[in-house]
Design a protein around this motif. Structure first.
Motif, PDB file in Angstrom:
ATOM      1  N   VAL A 117       7.495  14.274  30.076  1.00  0.00           N
ATOM      2  CA  VAL A 117       6.092  14.118  29.681  1.00  0.00           C
ATOM      3  C   VAL A 117       5.636  15.421  29.032  1.00  0.00           C
ATOM      4  N   ARG A 118       5.076  15.311  27.826  1.00  0.00           N
ATOM      5  CA  ARG A 118       4.622  16.484  27.093  1.00  0.00           C
ATOM      6  C   ARG A 118       3.179  16.276  26.631  1.00  0.00           C
ATOM      7  N   LYS A 119       2.433  17.365  26.493  1.00  0.00           N
ATOM      8  CA  LYS A 119       1.066  17.285  25.978  1.00  0.00           C
ATOM      9  C   LYS A 119       1.102  17.475  24.470  1.00  0.00           C
ATOM     10  N   VAL A 120       0.423  16.591  23.757  1.00  0.00           N
ATOM     11  CA  VAL A 120       0.391  16.639  22.298  1.00  0.00           C
ATOM     12  C   VAL A 120      -0.397  17.864  21.844  1.00  0.00           C
ATOM     13  N   GLN A 121       0.210  18.624  20.929  1.00  0.00           N
ATOM     14  CA  GLN A 121      -0.439  19.815  20.383  1.00  0.00           C
ATOM     15  C   GLN A 121      -1.037  19.494  19.007  1.00  0.00           C
ATOM     16  N   ALA A 122      -1.951  20.335  18.550  1.00  0.00           N
ATOM     17  CA  ALA A 122      -2.529  20.175  17.218  1.00  0.00           C
ATOM     18  C   ALA A 122      -1.407  20.198  16.176  1.00  0.00           C
ATOM     19  N   GLY A 123      -1.418  19.251  15.269  1.00  0.00           N
ATOM     20  CA  GLY A 123      -0.392  19.173  14.243  1.00  0.00           C
ATOM     21  C   GLY A 123       0.761  18.250  14.600  1.00  0.00           C
ATOM     22  N   ASP A 124       0.858  17.866  15.858  1.00  0.00           N
ATOM     23  CA  ASP A 124       1.917  16.927  16.259  1.00  0.00           C
ATOM     24  C   ASP A 124       1.619  15.539  15.693  1.00  0.00           C
ATOM     25  N   THR A 125       2.649  14.875  15.236  1.00  0.00           N
ATOM     26  CA  THR A 125       2.536  13.480  14.811  1.00  0.00           C
ATOM     27  C   THR A 125       3.559  12.662  15.570  1.00  0.00           C
ATOM     28  N   ALA A 126       3.411  11.350  15.530  1.00  0.00           N
ATOM     29  CA  ALA A 126       4.392  10.475  16.181  1.00  0.00           C
ATOM     30  C   ALA A 126       5.784  10.732  15.617  1.00  0.00           C
ATOM     31  N   GLU A 127       5.867  10.928  14.297  1.00  0.00           N
ATOM     32  CA  GLU A 127       7.160  11.148  13.657  1.00  0.00           C
ATOM     33  C   GLU A 127       7.796  12.464  14.111  1.00  0.00           C
ATOM     34  N   LYS A 128       7.001  13.522  14.203  1.00  0.00           N
ATOM     35  CA  LYS A 128       7.527  14.817  14.631  1.00  0.00           C
ATOM     36  C   LYS A 128       8.004  14.765  16.084  1.00  0.00           C
ATOM     37  N   LEU A 129       7.206  14.161  16.939  1.00  0.00           N
ATOM     38  CA  LEU A 129       7.575  14.068  18.351  1.00  0.00           C
ATOM     39  C   LEU A 129       8.805  13.191  18.540  1.00  0.00           C
ATOM     40  N   ALA A 130       8.872  12.087  17.809  1.00  0.00           N
ATOM     41  CA  ALA A 130      10.024  11.190  17.926  1.00  0.00           C
ATOM     42  C   ALA A 130      11.307  11.883  17.495  1.00  0.00           C
ATOM     43  N   ALA A 131      11.202  12.777  16.505  1.00  0.00           N
ATOM     44  CA  ALA A 131      12.390  13.473  16.004  1.00  0.00           C
ATOM     45  C   ALA A 131      12.981  14.430  17.027  1.00  0.00           C
ATOM     46  N   THR A 132      12.206  14.788  18.069  1.00  0.00           N
ATOM     47  CA  THR A 132      12.721  15.682  19.116  1.00  0.00           C
ATOM     48  C   THR A 132      13.424  14.912  20.227  1.00  0.00           C
ATOM     49  N   MET A 133      13.405  13.595  20.164  1.00  0.00           N
ATOM     50  CA  MET A 133      13.983  12.787  21.236  1.00  0.00           C
ATOM     51  C   MET A 133      15.507  12.719  21.109  1.00  0.00           C
ATOM     52  N   ALA A 134      16.147  12.162  22.135  1.00  0.00           N
ATOM     53  CA  ALA A 134      17.591  11.953  22.131  1.00  0.00           C
ATOM     54  C   ALA A 134      17.975  11.175  20.878  1.00  0.00           C
ATOM     55  N   PRO A 135      19.137  11.485  20.293  1.00  0.00           N
ATOM     56  CA  PRO A 135      19.508  10.862  19.016  1.00  0.00           C
ATOM     57  C   PRO A 135      19.646   9.353  19.116  1.00  0.00           C
ATOM     58  N   GLY A 136      19.282   8.698  18.047  1.00  0.00           N
ATOM     59  CA  GLY A 136      19.388   7.243  18.002  1.00  0.00           C
ATOM     60  C   GLY A 136      18.729   6.714  16.748  1.00  0.00           C
ATOM     61  N   GLN A 137      19.069   5.507  16.390  1.00  0.00           N
ATOM     62  CA  GLN A 137      18.568   4.930  15.146  1.00  0.00           C
ATOM     63  C   GLN A 137      17.094   4.558  15.226  1.00  0.00           C
ATOM     64  N   TRP A 138      16.589   4.328  16.438  1.00  0.00           N
ATOM     65  CA  TRP A 138      15.250   3.757  16.585  1.00  0.00           C
ATOM     66  C   TRP A 138      14.301   4.734  17.273  1.00  0.00           C
ATOM     67  N   GLN A 139      14.364   6.007  16.931  1.00  0.00           N
ATOM     68  CA  GLN A 139      13.557   7.017  17.618  1.00  0.00           C
ATOM     69  C   GLN A 139      12.061   6.750  17.503  1.00  0.00           C
ATOM     70  N   ILE A 140      11.541   6.548  16.299  1.00  0.00           N
ATOM     71  CA  ILE A 140      10.099   6.387  16.134  1.00  0.00           C
ATOM     72  C   ILE A 140       9.622   5.089  16.768  1.00  0.00           C
ATOM     73  N   GLU A 141      10.420   4.031  16.642  1.00  0.00           N
ATOM     74  CA  GLU A 141      10.030   2.749  17.251  1.00  0.00           C
ATOM     75  C   GLU A 141      10.003   2.863  18.775  1.00  0.00           C
ATOM     76  N   LEU A 142      10.992   3.566  19.341  1.00  0.00           N
ATOM     77  CA  LEU A 142      11.023   3.746  20.791  1.00  0.00           C
ATOM     78  C   LEU A 142       9.869   4.619  21.254  1.00  0.00           C
ATOM     79  N   PHE A 143       9.575   5.688  20.516  1.00  0.00           N
ATOM     80  CA  PHE A 143       8.457   6.556  20.880  1.00  0.00           C
ATOM     81  C   PHE A 143       7.154   5.761  20.928  1.00  0.00           C
TER      82      PHE A 143
END
Length: 451
Positions: free
Chosen positions: A402-428
């Motif tokens: 669990v992380r707190k969203v910082q100014a400038g964070d987007t769904a795409e940026k946060l999803a890109a930090t997740m475990a590798p996989g084809q569906w990162q943004i959809e899973l986020f």
């Protein structure tokens, strides 16, 4: 069934349900928290003295279920999808409603009356050939309630949720999350996400979209107040294992690795793997499928004899031959089968791993796809091998953080930090209840899957 019969059935079946769904999740604090929420709901139901038992199952499958006699189960996969205390309370209230309305008992009684009781127990305890190969048989059967029963359980769950002091809208948001998860599952399986609205969640409930609409209408008549319990809930699941447990083997993209059993293999591009309690299943949008499992050698050392005399002794085989797979004696043969799509070609492979253990592949292909897929499926066969010491050490569980969203964070940026996989943004988005295009707000707490 009498109430005593219900209690006895639940008591007898509980250990088998736990075994089929990966055991209980090893986090006593989380287990006590979920049980406490459940008991809080029981205290405000029509029979507050009724005995209930709440269990968190160590399964990535997104599901909840109930047995006669007050046995309620939620999986860690469901907890990962949930965003707050009110949502999981709504799920527990729904399952309590099934038990108190005697829906589970009615299903078993009906099965007894029609001579299908053995099939019911077969689905529950995982008798081979009865439970679904992807480990979903018991859940799908137990939850195959009628539309009226689901509506009644939703109504009761909402009643208990409100009486317990939680916000009624949580029933709607949880159902919406289940629908979005089902849409993601369809996308990952190569199907249209819109196809899930033609069926129901896990092919056992009425269509989730109908339940969302009905619950929204009922919630509109309830005073919109009550607790959400977001921070409390997120604190409890921070660090929880997400996806496969290492002790059960893990799926990483197209590779399955099992450190405890010391093995790994790889499936072709386009196949999606699901790790079950008894087998690993990979499915292709074309209808092709791969199943991997293990079996005792039963004293047979020749793999051709094993296929012919033990595994498929009633099948008409062709092309039975001995092969070598990375130094392990093996054999392969072909036969025919039938799937929902029609006639299919079946190729089997038996591998002598050691004196006591045989590992098996079953490749099923629609006849029109057999030639096209043959080379890739042969590569999958020969990808089976033991793990190196470095590979074993590298297999770690993914966890929910669990992380707190910082100014400038987007769904795409946060999803890109997740475990590798084809569906990162959809899973986020699915994990955090975000619709397409919606962005998390600064200060909001979100869930990430990290390696």
């Amino acid at each position: 069934m009498s109430e005593e019969d219900e209690r006895n059935l639940g008591r007898q079946t509980h250990p088998q349900i736990v075994k089929e769904f990966g055991g209980t999740y090893d986090d006593p604090t989380l287990a006590a928290y979920v049980a406490g929420l459940g008991q809080r709901l029981v205290e405000v139901c029509e029979t507050p003295a009724a005995e209930f038992r709440f269990t968190v199952l160590n399964s990535q499958i997104v599901n909840a279920m109930a047995l006669p006699g007050g046995y309620i189960y939620v999986t860690r996969g469901l907890l990962a999808l949930t965003s707050n205390e009110a949502e999981i309370a709504g799920v527990l209230g729904h399952e309590i409603g099934h038990v108190l309305a005697r829906h589970t008992a009615e299903r078993v009684s009906r099965a007894q009356a029609t001579g299908l009781f053995a099939a019911v127990l077969g689905a529950v305890v995982g008798v081979p050939g009865v439970a679904d190969v992807a480990q979903m048989g018991a859940a799908a059967y137990l939850q195959s309630f009628s539309r009226d029963q689901e509506s009644e359980a939703d109504h009761l769950g909402l009643r208990y949720l409100v009486r317990g002091g939680w916000h009624p809208k949580a029933m709607v948001t949880m159902l919406e999350k289940l629908r979005e998860q089902a849409r993601l599952d369809a996308l990952m399986a190569g199907r249209s996400p819109d196809s899930i609205d033609q069926l129901d969640f896990m092919a056992s409930h009425p269509r989730t979209i109908d339940r969302v609409n009905a619950t929204m209408a009922e919630v509109a008549g309830v005073t919109p107040q009550g607790a959400w319990g977001t921070d409390t809930f997120l604190d409890r699941i921070d660090g929880m294992v997400y996806g496969d447990d290492v002790d059960q083997g893990v799926v990483r993209d197209r590779v399955f690795a099992h450190p405890k059993l010391d093995l790994r293999f790889e499936v072709p591009t386009g196949f999606r793997m699901v790790n079950g309690e008894k087998s690993v299943v990979a499915a292709h949008p074309s209808g092709a499928a791969i199943m991997f499992d293990g079996a005792p050698a039963r004293g047979v050392s020749d793999m051709r004899a094993y296929i012919r005399q033990v595994w498929l002794k009633r099948s008409q085989l062709s092309g039975l031959e001995a092969i070598d797979i990375n130094g392990m004696a093996a054999a392969t043969a072909a036969t025919r089968g039938r799937t929902k799509q029609g006639e299919a070609d079946v190729r089997v492979v038996a591998i002598r791993y050691d004196a006591e253990t045989i590992y098996r592949f079953t490749f099923v292909t629609p006849q029109a796809q057999t030639t096209q897929l043959s080379t890739e499926l042969r590569r999958a066969t020969y990808s089976f091998r033991r793990l190196t010491a470095e590979e074993k050490a590298a297999v770690k569980p993914w966890r929910l953080r669990v992380r707190k969203v910082q100014a400038g964070d987007t769904a795409e940026k946060l999803a890109a930090t997740m475990a590798p996989g084809q569906w990162q943004i959809e899973l986020f988005r699915a994990l955090n209840g975000l619709t397409a295009g919606q962005q998390p707000e600064p200060g909001q707490r979100v869930k990430l899957v990290v390696a």
